[in-house]
Design a protein around this motif. Structure first.
Motif, short mmCIF file in Angstrom:
data_model
loop_
_atom_site.label_atom_id
_atom_site.label_comp_id
_atom_site.label_asym_id
_atom_site.label_seq_id
_atom_site.Cartn_x
_atom_site.Cartn_y
_atom_site.Cartn_z
N ASP A 12 -123.51 -105.89 -22.53
CA ASP A 12 -122.09 -105.78 -22.61
C ASP A 12 -121.88 -104.31 -23.40
O ASP A 12 -121.19 -103.57 -23.21
CB ASP A 12 -121.26 -106.94 -22.83
CG ASP A 12 -121.20 -107.57 -21.67
OD1 ASP A 12 -121.22 -107.29 -20.55
OD2 ASP A 12 -120.40 -108.97 -21.92
N PRO A 13 -122.26 -104.35 -24.77
CA PRO A 13 -121.77 -103.38 -25.58
C PRO A 13 -122.57 -102.07 -25.01
O PRO A 13 -122.01 -100.96 -25.50
CB PRO A 13 -122.52 -103.61 -26.97
CG PRO A 13 -122.70 -105.24 -27.10
CD PRO A 13 -123.03 -105.46 -25.46
N ARG A 15 -122.31 -100.86 -22.18
CA ARG A 15 -121.39 -100.24 -21.21
C ARG A 15 -120.42 -99.43 -22.06
O ARG A 15 -119.76 -98.57 -21.35
CB ARG A 15 -120.94 -101.36 -20.29
CG ARG A 15 -121.79 -102.07 -19.53
CD ARG A 15 -121.16 -102.76 -18.25
NE ARG A 15 -120.79 -101.68 -17.32
CZ ARG A 15 -121.39 -100.94 -16.47
NH1 ARG A 15 -122.88 -101.22 -16.27
NH2 ARG A 15 -120.91 -99.90 -15.71
N LYS A 16 -120.60 -99.50 -23.21
CA LYS A 16 -119.64 -98.88 -24.01
C LYS A 16 -120.19 -97.42 -24.72
O LYS A 16 -119.59 -96.86 -25.52
CB LYS A 16 -118.85 -99.71 -25.01
CG LYS A 16 -118.02 -100.84 -24.50
CD LYS A 16 -117.52 -101.80 -25.56
CE LYS A 16 -116.63 -102.84 -24.63
NZ LYS A 16 -116.33 -103.58 -25.94
N CYS A 17 -121.50 -97.23 -24.36
CA CYS A 17 -122.03 -96.44 -25.21
C CYS A 17 -122.53 -95.22 -24.30
O CYS A 17 -123.02 -95.63 -23.15
CB CYS A 17 -123.42 -96.88 -25.73
SG CYS A 17 -123.08 -98.28 -27.08
N SER A 170 -113.86 -89.57 -18.15
CA SER A 170 -113.25 -90.40 -19.61
C SER A 170 -111.82 -90.10 -19.52
O SER A 170 -110.86 -90.54 -20.15
CB SER A 170 -114.04 -90.37 -20.68
OG SER A 170 -113.96 -88.76 -21.18
N THR A 177 -111.27 -98.17 -17.59
CA THR A 177 -112.00 -98.51 -18.79
C THR A 177 -112.78 -99.78 -18.63
O THR A 177 -113.85 -100.00 -19.30
CB THR A 177 -111.38 -98.57 -19.90
OG1 THR A 177 -110.20 -99.60 -19.84
CG2 THR A 177 -110.79 -97.20 -20.30
N GLY A 180 -116.39 -99.51 -17.91
CA GLY A 180 -117.38 -98.98 -19.16
C GLY A 180 -117.17 -97.44 -19.17
O GLY A 180 -116.33 -96.84 -18.51
N VAL A 181 -118.04 -97.02 -20.10
CA VAL A 181 -117.89 -95.68 -20.36
C VAL A 181 -118.73 -94.86 -19.08
O VAL A 181 -119.69 -95.53 -18.53
CB VAL A 181 -118.81 -95.03 -21.49
CG1 VAL A 181 -119.10 -93.64 -21.57
CG2 VAL A 181 -118.05 -95.36 -22.98
N ASN A 184 -122.75 -94.73 -18.63
CA ASN A 184 -123.20 -95.33 -19.84
C ASN A 184 -124.54 -95.87 -19.85
O ASN A 184 -125.38 -95.78 -18.92
CB ASN A 184 -122.25 -96.84 -20.09
CG ASN A 184 -122.46 -97.54 -18.89
OD1 ASN A 184 -123.39 -98.06 -18.67
ND2 ASN A 184 -121.45 -97.81 -18.12
#
Length: 370
Positions: A12-13, A15-17, A170, A177, A180-181, A184
């Protein structure tokens, strides 16, 4: 990371990177207003194997210097062994890219939104597919991962393309959002595994059982490419088996129907029909996708039913496949796969670039739309 550890809590994290090194380079270009200048400079890279131009912005120069250094664990002997598979199986590798790797990626609904919104594969679809196929051939070409080699330059430029897509999407009102980014780390890892894991598995489905040493060498060279592409080392496993587990985890999390995935896959099917024209070849695309990616994945992206009867008819046509028999599914599909893969470069380049190879030079957003 050991197999079985790619849980939702781990992924999960990711997808924010994004990719801090490439993102910083692209942001600097836009902050300085030097898009046109950089586009012209990158054009001087020629056929993806030239020296980095002088006078680039500081962060872009730092990006090229850092990203061309291969990791200490890169094994030149394994890289060359993996690259040797291209000469033996180029047709099958290209077909697996079109009929397994890409449909599986397009079935991941959140990641498919990037390509859908960026128009990379929804406008000028045939050219975009040829560019992707050219990238795979670039990195698999012998010597392409040597310093400033064609594969290195292709991967570096695609990494900048990814950063440019993140920069623009973005900031796009249509970007949700919750997806995700854009581009990602989880989506990057899934795409890498679609090359390094899905293609060897697809070869086996076509009757090409690679020796474990060849399969592992092929996986290793893509792991090296993953490093050049800026993929988090925790999502770039060392062993083929762990890569297969990671791919399964990403598909479990991300596969679901979407309009974006269906449209992207339709582009692949249309491209296949153009490369292998005529009614006797009409069943090749759906049949190969269902055989290589599986019915579940094919259903997610709305692939029509397989039509093996037409492929069987081709085997009796002296102007066509010339081998196999009705009911002998794997040999028929293997021959269809090879014919398609070779036609991509014979017919696809004629259709889309006047028979010339593509040059991954300028990231989207730094070049005029075409």
């Amino acid at each position: 990371m050991p197999a079985g550890q790619w849980t939702d809590e781990i992924l999960d994290p990711k997808r924010k990177c994004g990719d801090p090194l490439a993102d910083a380079a692209i942001e600097e270009i836009y902050d300085l207003g030097r898009e046109d200048e950089v586009r012209a400079a990158l054009g001087a890279l020629g056929r993806n194997a030239g020296p980095v131009p002088e006078g680039l912005p500081d962060r872009l120069r730092a990006y090229f210097a850092a990203s061309q250094v291969l990791p200490e664990w890169a094994d030149p002997a394994l890289i060359r062994r993996g690259q040797g598979l291209l000469g033996r199986y180029q047709g099958h590798i290209t077909t697996n890219l079109l009929c397994a790797s890409l449909p599986l990626c397009y079935g991941c609904a959140n990641g498919a939104q990037v390509l859908h919104l960026s128009t990379r594969l929804t406008e000028g679809v045939f050219r975009r597919l040829m560019e992707t196929a050219q990238f795979v051939v670039d990195v698999l070409d012998t010597g392409s991962l040597d310093p400033a080699g064609r594969g290195i330059r292709s991967a570096q430029t695609i990494r900048l393309l990814h950063a440019t897509m993140r920069y623009h999407l973005s900031r796009h009102d249509a970007w949700d959002t919750a997806w995700g980014v854009p581009v990602n780390q989880e989506d990057l890892a899934g795409t890498l595994m679609s090359f390094s894991v899905v293609i060897p598995k697809g070869l086996a489905k076509l009757g090409v059982e690679l020796p474990a040493a060849d399969r592992d060498a092929y996986f290793h060279l893509w792991r090296v490419v993953g490093q050049v592409l800026g993929i988090d080392e925790r999502l770039n496993p060392e062993r083929f088996e762990d890569g297969a587990t990671l791919m399964d985890a990403i598909l479990r999390r991300q596969q679901r129907p979407s309009e974006a995935g269906t449209r992207l896959t339709k582009g692949v099917l249309d491209f296949i029909r153009e490369c292998l024209p005529g009614p006797l070849f009409a069943g090749v695309g759906p049949s190969l996708i269902r055989h290589l990616a599986g019915d579940h994945a094919a259903d997610i992206v709305s692939v029509p039913p397989a039509d093996l009867s037409k492929i069987a008819l081709q085997a009796t046509d002296p102007l066509s496949f010339g081998y196999g028999k009705s009911g002998d599914v794997v040999p028929l599909l293997a021959k269809a796969s090879n014919e398609l893969g070779l036609a991509v470069f014979k017919q696809g380049l004629k259709m889309t670039n006047k028979g010339q190879r593509y040059r991954w030079q300028v990231p989207t957003g730094l070049t005029p739309a075409n």
